[in-house]
Design an enzyme around this catalytic site. Structure first.
Site, PDB file in Angstrom:
ATOM      1  N   HIS A  48     -10.218   2.674  -1.413  1.00  0.00           N
ATOM      2  CA  HIS A  48     -10.418   2.283  -0.019  1.00  0.00           C
ATOM      3  C   HIS A  48     -11.196   0.972  -0.020  1.00  0.00           C
ATOM      4  O   HIS A  48     -12.236   0.826   0.628  1.00  0.00           O
ATOM      5  CB  HIS A  48     -11.143   3.377   0.774  1.00  0.00           C
ATOM      6  N   HIS A  70       0.817  -1.209   0.000  1.00  0.00           N
ATOM      7  CA  HIS A  70       0.000   0.000   0.000  1.00  0.00           C
ATOM      8  C   HIS A  70       0.855   1.265   0.000  1.00  0.00           C
ATOM      9  O   HIS A  70       0.510   2.257  -0.632  1.00  0.00           O
ATOM     10  CB  HIS A  70      -0.911  -0.019   1.233  1.00  0.00           C
TER      11      HIS A  70
END
Length: 729
Positions: free
Chosen positions: A88, A42
């Protein structure tokens, strides 16, 4: 350090050996947590970075490309547009309301931290099966309602319009939903702020909300697959407070009017860790931070928790020495926490103190600019050969097929979703959700308009990841061009499965090549973006989904081109070649449950010619509307337009086969023409194939042998989606 702790932090044996080399010793728990977060997929992009290199990122109008909080382009008259798209996905699958809400909050901070006031939100959403009474369908209706409510809640509370997006459904998303948020802001082109920390002795200031334990391990969680052991991860999902973010945004915008700071960075994934390492890393600086000075929401918090918490609505500022009190005063005036927690050094090292004792010491480079890059194995998926030959029967009459496709959730009007968003706040919105085509806002100061469109067809990307990604770029650009605006740049959100699977890495590699090719050919550089990997559950990956948003500019906001009919008797033209392309089509999927075939390469010359024709014809004011032909082909495109405008159509088109009214040949559009002779001459000049296929008007929907009451078509298109979603209400 015991092996169980190392494994719990998702650190491989090779990575741990590298940590030992970097530090020259064993890490303590704080340092291990920091390495774990910064080397997560990430934060580090370690699997994807190799393929992102080479994206076209430059053009005369590009002010800032990838590498900052958001991309920036010049939109004329000294105004810059700042925009980015983020994912997300994992948090929203775990806790849909807060996951989606904080996704919006994060992308807003990325934009306003650059100095821009945010003027528009959009989103790109993917869910699994929502029809029927199965537990799976009930779950995805719950995920849909929660995610949409979270998006609307955060944007509405912030006073920022959500003006467009796309929502699609496919069984490939049964195990992982995709929630991609986009934001765009405006600022003066010579007043842009960057995420840097430089100048020895300059103070480092924490501003915003207090730090709690929410979101701990969020970056690492978003860098892993889902399985039966980790599906209950609610503590890793952040909790958002849009009213605190509204105060933070206004305080930042007030600060930006002063000459008090060197740089500013949002605390996003990995919280204080990522913001501090990224700011110092970009500048080649070092930093000292005193963690006991961090404003805390909970008692007994440790340095580990303070560095890795992903509590929302927080920023890190590098101020100019001597102006720190001025900075503190601004944020405290807005009732926000603000504390000096450190200073910039020249050491290239992050030194973390806890009550004056050194708690951690890590070189910054290996965790930021020089983070590891992996060269993972790639392998062309075996399934591609199995699905290459698409054979679909031609035994379903067009009326039956028409209503079957019209009732597909990805086709149906999504007013249930967009009615939860305030699209008109700030009073700049020209074209909003439900109008088809690109969303558009006006720049009041200049009289120009900014058009933006989100696009991606996951089925096409499954069938051919390279061509599918190229088509996403071209289709998003076409939507912008069909509004009369010139497409200028893109942001992307690259959603793929598990990078440890060589077939997924091949899909990703091919997708990047498709984006590179399309952006070069169409002159729409990539200025920002995001990669989301590990979108898989129990070994099953989502379809490759490189979501694209294209942003463009119309010199005259008054010439924004509509996407639906606005008068009766208007000549309707079909532009582009229809070749009977059913590969990856909705027709094949909805009627025969088949996803396959061979996609045709994007004809960039034809695509550019179509854009240029419509933009020029709009300038000459000879068009009433223009709309891209998309999913479901000409029949579904016209049905949407007729339903929204409540104006019927009477069209007859000569195709090779009757079912070609549902084909998804690329680079096509439907336009309404005011001056037919002038338009036909212009189309001939640009080399665009055209055919007059009918006129608007009446209360029937007529296309070849389909002849239905417009009222019946509208009832399905406008109301069916809400009936599906509200089953439990």
């Amino acid at each position: 350090m015991d092996k169980a702790t190392i494994q719990a932090h998702k650190i491989s044996d090779e990575e741990y050996e590298e940590i030992l080399k970097i530090l020259g010793r064993e890490p303590n728990l704080l340092e291990l947590g920091i390495f774990s977060a910064m080397w997560s997929e990430h934060c580090s992009y370690k699997s994807s970075k190799k393929y992102l290199n080479g994206f076209p990122t430059k053009a005369p109008w590009v002010i800032q490309g990838p590498g900052e909080n958001a991309g920036v382009i010049d939109v004329g008259d000294g105004v810059a547009a700042v925009f980015k798209m983020e994912s997300h996905n994992h948090p929203s699958f775990i806790e849909p309301f807060q996951g989606a809400a904080t996704g919006v909050g994060g992308i807003l901070r990325d934009v306003f931290t650059m100095g821009a006031r945010v003027v528009a939100n959009m989103n790109s959403l993917r869910f699994g099966e929502i029809r029927g009474e199965s537990e799976l369908a009930k779950k995805h209706r719950y995920l849909l309602k929660g995610s949409v409510a979270g998006i609307g809640h955060y944007g509405n509370c912030m006073g920022i319009p959500t003006i467009g997006g796309e929502t699609t459904f496919d069984p490939s998303f049964n195990g992982n939903i995709l929630i991609n948020a986009f934001a765009l802001g405006l600022c003066k082109s010579d007043e842009i702020f960057y995420g840097k920390a430089e100048g020895v002795g300059n103070p480092v200031i924490y501003v915003g909300s207090k730090t709690g334990r929410d979101g701990l391990g969020g970056a690492v969680m978003a860098s892993d697959s889902f399985n039966d052991e980790n599906k209950s991860l609610r503590p890793t999902v952040q909790v958002g407070d849009p009213f605190a973010e509204k105060l933070l945004m206004e305080a930042c915008l007030e600060l930006f009017k002063k000459d008090y700071i060197i740089g500013i960075q949002d605390m996003g994934a990995a919280g204080l860790t990522s913001s501090s390492f990224e700011m110092a890393g970009r500048s080649g600086s070092g930093m000292k931070m005193y963690l006991d000075r961090v404003p805390m929401r909970e008692v007994g918090m440790t340095p580990y928790e303070l560095m890795l918490s992903e509590s929302q609505e927080r920023m890190l500022i590098c101020a100019k020495k001597g102006f720190e009190q001025k900075v503190l005063e601004i944020f405290r005036k807005w009732d926000l926490d603000a504390e000096i927690i450190g200073e910039v050094t020249s050491s290239g090292v992050m030194q973390l103190y806890w009550h004056d004792e050194l708690a951690g010491e890590i070189p910054i480079g290996p965790l930021s600019e020089a983070a590891p890059v992996l060269d993972r194995p790639v392998a062309r998926p075996k399934y591609l050969d199995e699905i290459a030959n698409l054979e679909i029967p031609n035994n379903i009459d067009n009326k039956t097929a028409f209503f079957k496709l019209l009732k597909e959730p990805e086709v149906l009007n999504k007013s249930f979703i967009y009615d939860q968003y305030d699209a008109n706040i700030q009073t700049n919105t020209i074209k909003q959700p439900g109008c088809l085509g690109a969303a558009t806002i006006r720049i009041k100061e200049s009289g120009r308009a900014i058009a933006m469109a989100a696009q991606c067809d996951p089925r096409a990307n499954f069938v051919d990841p390279k061509i599918g990604a190229a088509r996403a770029v071209a289709a998003a650009g076409r939507k912008v061009a069909m509004s009369g605006a010139v497409p200028l740049a893109i942001t992307d959100c690259l959603n793929y499965g598990n990078p440890q699977n060589p077939e997924v890495m091949w899909q990703f590699k091919e997708g990047c090549e498709g984006i590179k090719e399309a952006c070069r050919e169409l002159n729409t550089p990539v200025v920002s973006g995001n990669v989301s990997l590990y979108n898989d559950t129990d070994g099953i990956s989502v379809y490759p989904t490189p979501a694209i948003v294209t942003v463009g500019v119309n010199e005259d906001a008054n010439l924004n081109l509509k996407s639906t009919f606005s008068s009766e008797g208007r000549a309707i033209y079909l532009l582009g070649e229809t070749s009977g392309e059913f590969a990856a089509s909705l027709y094949a999927k909805a009627l025969f449950n088949v996803v396959g075939g061979k996609l045709k390469e994007v004809d960039y010359k034809a695509e550019r010619a179509l854009w240029e024709l419509v933009i020029e014809a709009n300038k000459e004011q000879i068009l009433e509307f223009a709309n891209s032909v998309g999913v479901g082909g000409l029949a579904i495109t016209l049905a949407k337009m007729a339903s929204i405008s409540n104006i019927g159509v009477n069209c007859e088109v000569k195709f090779k086969e009757p079912n070609f009214i549902f084909d998804e040949s690329f680079s096509r559009a439907v336009v309404g023409v005011k001056d037919e002779a002038k338009f036909e001459a212009l189309a001939t000049k640009f080399g665009v194939k055209f055919e007059k296929i009918g006129v608007s008007g009446g209360k029937r929907f007529k296309l070849n042998e389909i002849d239905e009451s417009l009222e019946d078509v509208r009832e399905i298109y406008l109301n069916e989606f809400a009936k599906i979603v509200k089953k439990e209400d």
